[in-house]
Design a protein around this motif. Structure first.
Motif, PDB file in Angstrom:
ATOM      1  N   LYS A 149       0.824  -1.177   0.129  1.00 34.94           N
ATOM      2  CA  LYS A 149      -0.018  -0.107  -0.139  1.00 34.94           C
ATOM      3  C   LYS A 149       0.877   1.417  -0.020  1.00 34.94           C
ATOM      4  N   LEU A 150       2.003   1.170   0.855  1.00 37.03           N
ATOM      5  CA  LEU A 150       2.694   2.455   0.814  1.00 37.03           C
ATOM      6  C   LEU A 150       3.508   2.671  -0.256  1.00 37.03           C
ATOM      7  N   ILE A 151       4.048   1.685  -0.920  1.00 38.97           N
ATOM      8  CA  ILE A 151       4.870   1.686  -2.204  1.00 38.97           C
ATOM      9  C   ILE A 151       3.772   2.103  -3.338  1.00 38.97           C
ATOM     10  N   GLY A 152       2.529   1.700  -3.206  1.00 40.10           N
ATOM     11  CA  GLY A 152       1.452   2.044  -4.388  1.00 40.10           C
ATOM     12  C   GLY A 152       0.928   3.423  -4.237  1.00 40.10           C
ATOM     13  N   ASP A 153       0.984   4.014  -3.043  1.00 40.48           N
ATOM     14  CA  ASP A 153       0.654   5.368  -2.899  1.00 40.48           C
ATOM     15  C   ASP A 153       1.950   6.349  -2.973  1.00 40.48           C
ATOM     16  N   GLY A 154       2.826   5.672  -3.216  1.00 41.61           N
ATOM     17  CA  GLY A 154       3.932   6.733  -3.601  1.00 41.61           C
ATOM     18  C   GLY A 154       4.594   7.086  -2.356  1.00 41.61           C
ATOM     19  N   LEU A 155       4.418   6.521  -1.011  1.00 35.08           N
ATOM     20  CA  LEU A 155       5.190   7.076  -0.040  1.00 35.08           C
ATOM     21  C   LEU A 155       6.359   6.212   0.034  1.00 35.08           C
ATOM     22  N   LEU A 156       6.636   5.303  -0.297  1.00 35.78           N
ATOM     23  CA  LEU A 156       7.912   4.282  -0.200  1.00 35.78           C
ATOM     24  C   LEU A 156       8.479   4.191  -1.763  1.00 35.78           C
ATOM     25  N   LEU A 157       9.963   3.908  -1.910  1.00 30.91           N
ATOM     26  CA  LEU A 157      10.439   3.819  -3.390  1.00 30.91           C
ATOM     27  C   LEU A 157      11.141   2.500  -2.960  1.00 30.91           C
TER      28      LEU A 157
END
Length: 154
Positions: free
Chosen positions: A65-73
């Motif tokens: 979720k965090l990757i998909g939301d652009g919060l994590l790379l």
């Protein structure tokens, strides 16, 4: 005592989680994972899972979720195609900071019945207990535990 600690943690998390979701759009556990990554750029999934104390499948879902939301790379490991490293984006760092402010305010509310000097002492004691239950000495003591005769009836 462990039962009481569990009740306190469960109640505090449940009450605060609704506020995190309403104000930030993310759960406490999601912000916790974001914080772990932000504190440890290049961290791997296994390291996040160990540090978070969450179930493996929940950790995986949160990361997706965090990757998909652009919060994590996510970047691939140069040596192992199955392994990847994570870091926060600018957007993730901004959310982490907002989450920190939210956590501080809600923690102050939770500890409202305690004077400042008691809060500091309580935090030190809980931190000490946390270090103990994660220590090799504690694990060894549990591994070697033999119930007293009064418990076993022998």
């Amino acid at each position: 005592m462990t039962y009481l600690l569990e009740i306190i943690a469960d109640e505090a998390i449940a009450g605060n989680d609704a506020i995190f979701l309403r104000e930030l759009g993310y759960s406490i556990r999601e912000v916790r994972v974001l914080r772990i990554v932000d504190d440890n750029p290049g961290i791997t999934f296994v390291e996040i899972w160990e540090k978070s104390g969450l179930e493996r499948s929940l950790t995986s879902r949160i990361l997706q979720k965090l990757i998909g939301d652009g919060l994590l790379l996510r970047t691939s490991s140069g040596t192992d195609a199955r392994k990847y490293h994570l870091s926060t984006t600018d957007k993730g760092q901004e959310l982490r900071q907002r989450g920190r402010v939210m956590s501080d305010v809600l923690e102050a509310l939770l500890l409202d019945p305690f004077p400042a000097e008691d809060r500091e002492r309580l935090f030190e004691q809980i931190e000490r207990l946390g270090r103990w239950v994660r220590s090799e000495e504690y694990r060894a003591a549990l591994d070697g535990f033999v119930a007293p005769d009064a418990i076993t009836g022998v």
